[in-house]
Design a protein around this motif. Structure first.
Motif, mmCIF file in Angstrom:
data_model
loop_
_atom_site.group_PDB
_atom_site.id
_atom_site.type_symbol
_atom_site.label_atom_id
_atom_site.label_comp_id
_atom_site.label_asym_id
_atom_site.label_seq_id
_atom_site.Cartn_x
_atom_site.Cartn_y
_atom_site.Cartn_z
ATOM 1 N N THR A 82 0.993 -1.318 -0.002
ATOM 2 C CA THR A 82 0.083 0.024 0.196
ATOM 3 C C THR A 82 0.715 1.266 0.038
ATOM 4 O O THR A 82 1.952 1.194 0.865
ATOM 5 C CB THR A 82 -1.036 0.086 1.216
ATOM 6 N N TYR A 84 1.539 4.907 1.013
ATOM 7 C CA TYR A 84 1.147 5.673 1.947
ATOM 8 C C TYR A 84 1.436 7.162 1.941
ATOM 9 O O TYR A 84 0.956 8.237 2.175
ATOM 10 C CB TYR A 84 1.625 5.301 3.278
ATOM 11 N N GLY A 85 2.641 7.340 0.858
ATOM 12 C CA GLY A 85 2.795 8.928 0.722
ATOM 13 C C GLY A 85 3.982 9.051 -0.403
ATOM 14 O O GLY A 85 4.737 8.333 -0.738
ATOM 15 N N THR A 98 9.173 7.529 -1.677
ATOM 16 C CA THR A 98 7.858 7.005 -1.353
ATOM 17 C C THR A 98 7.962 6.630 -0.155
ATOM 18 O O THR A 98 8.960 5.732 0.417
ATOM 19 C CB THR A 98 7.118 6.223 -2.498
ATOM 20 N N ILE A 100 5.949 3.329 1.669
ATOM 21 C CA ILE A 100 4.908 2.008 1.361
ATOM 22 C C ILE A 100 4.886 1.071 2.725
ATOM 23 O O ILE A 100 5.862 1.157 3.419
ATOM 24 C CB ILE A 100 5.271 1.365 0.053
ATOM 25 N N TRP A 101 4.010 0.288 2.609
ATOM 26 C CA TRP A 101 3.803 -0.872 3.625
ATOM 27 C C TRP A 101 3.760 -2.177 2.779
ATOM 28 O O TRP A 101 2.540 -2.425 2.108
ATOM 29 C CB TRP A 101 2.781 -0.371 4.412
ATOM 30 N N PRO A 165 7.247 -1.881 6.949
ATOM 31 C CA PRO A 165 7.151 -0.438 6.462
ATOM 32 C C PRO A 165 8.528 -0.310 5.684
ATOM 33 O O PRO A 165 9.563 -0.720 6.043
ATOM 34 C CB PRO A 165 7.099 0.501 7.554
ATOM 35 N N ASP A 214 -6.729 0.915 -2.212
ATOM 36 C CA ASP A 214 -6.399 1.148 -0.873
ATOM 37 C C ASP A 214 -5.470 2.549 -0.538
ATOM 38 O O ASP A 214 -5.370 3.051 0.322
ATOM 39 C CB ASP A 214 -5.924 -0.156 -0.313
ATOM 40 N N SER A 215 -4.450 2.592 -1.736
ATOM 41 C CA SER A 215 -3.276 3.341 -1.776
ATOM 42 C C SER A 215 -3.962 4.854 -1.736
ATOM 43 O O SER A 215 -3.758 6.016 -1.154
ATOM 44 C CB SER A 215 -2.491 3.230 -2.759
ATOM 45 N N ALA A 218 -5.297 5.702 1.560
ATOM 46 C CA ALA A 218 -4.335 5.857 2.521
ATOM 47 C C ALA A 218 -3.383 6.904 2.410
ATOM 48 O O ALA A 218 -2.652 7.542 3.430
ATOM 49 C CB ALA A 218 -3.289 4.429 2.783
ATOM 50 N N ILE A 219 -3.150 7.437 1.070
ATOM 51 C CA ILE A 219 -2.278 8.536 1.114
ATOM 52 C C ILE A 219 -2.816 9.821 1.691
ATOM 53 O O ILE A 219 -3.822 10.308 1.637
ATOM 54 C CB ILE A 219 -2.064 8.937 -0.635
ATOM 55 N N THR A 220 -1.794 10.288 2.688
ATOM 56 C CA THR A 220 -2.166 11.716 3.314
ATOM 57 C C THR A 220 -1.351 12.854 2.948
ATOM 58 O O THR A 220 -1.705 13.778 3.136
ATOM 59 C CB THR A 220 -1.683 11.099 4.898
#
Length: 485
Positions: A82, A84-85, A98, A100-101, A165, A214-215, A218-220
């Motif tokens: 996923t 995340y940023g 980036t 990711i998880w 992570p 989901d990405s 989840a991206i903030t």
């Protein structure tokens, strides 16, 4: 198992076959161990201590080899991640930054327990106690700067779930030709670092559409880049290369730059300045110092480019199309300044020039001037000097006006005045002849106006064609990159 002792010839025969016997004994021992490991582990009590004790006896510490019963059985690793940023995109260094998880799932063959007997169906275990796959991202070009995670989950069927992570600083081939309307396609390639496809095989844990959805949730980070799509594929490995090739999963991360900042700060001010330069052609060059205005405009545009230089990407691959746009704007401003210098030189220095060439009169004053509706100011009167001379003589000569009184006016004083009058009339006629026939300054002035109007039209045409061409290139490459998504 019974222990049999041999003596004599039997002992000698046994000694000769000792290597074979040792091999058989080793096989029996390994088979018994594998059979034992394939059995369900038993817990002494349905508590954590009971389960941990049973796991220590069966799987803890076996980190050297893959958790399979037969070594020829490949370990299947399910991979998903996923995003995340999107932290940064460095065009100069060609790097994507980036966070990711990553989720890895594999199975320990032969491991299982009764959830009722052991008190739980899943337990967290220190990561260092189990074998873990050496799955990496091939595009990694820097260390993973995230806090260490110490635990993973094992359920009662032997399935291991490991969430890791990653702060991924990866290489990416960035094409900034269409900046700021560019779309980048970066890849994450998951593969085992050492194990071949015969030992470790990778598979997708979930569809890539699910990972993309989901990405997005989840991206903030809401920075310069946005995630527009995510694709995935698994390359097919030929059978003859399976003993040397690693299994791979390739994810394509499609990013799009948010162009609003660059449109507002770069493109719109440039369009405003070039528009002002265009309308400066309406200033009369002979009455207003148009060249000083254009020079100030060029100076202001140069300072603007220097201040906005930090917003432009730098890379060695290719120059962005926006650089050509800025260069074109600056070149048009310089060309308009040179045109103004030429026009002022023609109009202000016309008194020192000779007569306008005939071809220039025909081409510019007769044809081009009519096209732009420019004409020379009408002369006061352009008549034959001989006719005017005769008229003025008849008007000033009393004898001509009244021939009957000619004898009465033949006195010396009147004759002398008449002679002076003729001389003054001749001087006046010569001056009028010079002023009325020497039209070179007016023609050169009109030529400057015609050339100024002609170059204005050419400026508009070239400016329009250039902007339309650059816009067409932007749209073409943008649509081309979008079609590859």
């Amino acid at each position: 198992m019974a222990l049999v002792l041999f003596s004599g010839p039997q002992a000698a025969g046994f000694t000769a076959n000792l290597p074979h016997v040792q091999f058989v004994i080793c096989c029996l021992i390994m088979q018994s161990l594998l059979m034992k490991s394939a059995e369900t582990i038993n817990c002494s009590e349905p508590t954590t201590d009971g389960l941990i004790t049973a796991l220590k006896e069966n799987i803890f510490g076996k980190t050297e080899i893959r958790p399979v019963i037969h070594l020829k059985t490949p370990t299947n690793i399910s991979v998903s991640f996923t995003l995340y940023g999107i932290l940064d995109v460095d065009e100069k260094a060609q790097k994507l930054n980036t966070f990711i998880w990553v989720n890895l799932i594999w199975n320990i063959e032969g491991l299982s327990w009764d959830p009722v007997e052991c008190g739980t169906d899943i337990i967290s275990i220190p990561r260092k106690q189990l074998w873990r796959p050496d799955v990496i991202i091939s595009e990694f070009i820097d260390e993973n700067k995230v806090p260490d995670t110490y635990y993973l989950y094992v359920d009662y069927t032997g399935k291991v779930i490991d969430d890791i992570p990653f702060h991924v600083i990866s290489s990416c081939n960035l094409d900034i030709y269409t900046f700021p309307f560019d779309i980048q396609n970066c890849t994450f390639t998951f593969n085992s670092y050492q194990h071949t496809v015969l030992d470790v095989q990778l598979s997708f844990h979930r569809p890539v559409e699910e990972a993309f959805k989901d990405s997005l949730e989840a991206i903030t980070t809401k920075g310069e880049w946005e995630l527009v799509d995510m694709l995935a594929e698994k390359p097919i490995i030929p059978p003859q290369e399976m003993n040397i090739s690693r299994d791979k999963l390739t994810y394509y991360i499609v990013l799009r730059r948010r162009a609003t900042l660059y449109v507002v700060n770069l493109l719109i001010p440039s369009c405003f300045l070039i528009t002002v330069d265009l309308f400066s052609f309406l200033l009369p060059p002979q009455n207003v110092d148009r060249s000083a205005f254009k020079m100030t405009l060029i100076l202001g545009y140069t300072v603007f480019l220097l201040l906005m230089n930090d917003l432009l990407p730098v890379t060695g691959n290719s120059l962005p199309l926006i650089n050509a746009f800025f260069s074109l704007c600056l070149a048009l401003m310089v060309a308009s300044l040179l045109e103004t210098i030429v026009i002022i030189n023609i109009q202000c220095g016309s008194t020192h020039y000779g007569p306008l060439p005939h071809w220039a009169k025909v081409l510019f004053l007769n044809h081009v001037a009519k096209l732009f509706r420019l004409s020379k100011k009408p002369s006061e009167q352009n008549c034959d000097p001989e006719v005017e001379h005769r008229t003025d003589t008849r008007r000033c000569d009393p004898a001509v006006e009244n021939p009957l009184s000619e004898a009465a006016f033949k006195t010396p004083a009147l004759l002398e005045l008449k002679k002076i009058s003729h001389e003054l009339l001749f001087v006046r006629q010569q001056v009028d002849k010079h002023l009325k026939t020497d039209e070179s300054p007016d023609e050169w002035m009109l030529l400057g106006q015609v050339i100024d109007r002609l170059l204005l039209c050419l400026y508009i045409v070239f400016l329009s064609v250039s902007f339309i061409t650059i816009l067409a290139f932007w749209l073409y490459w943008y649509n081309k990159n979008a079609s590859l998504i």
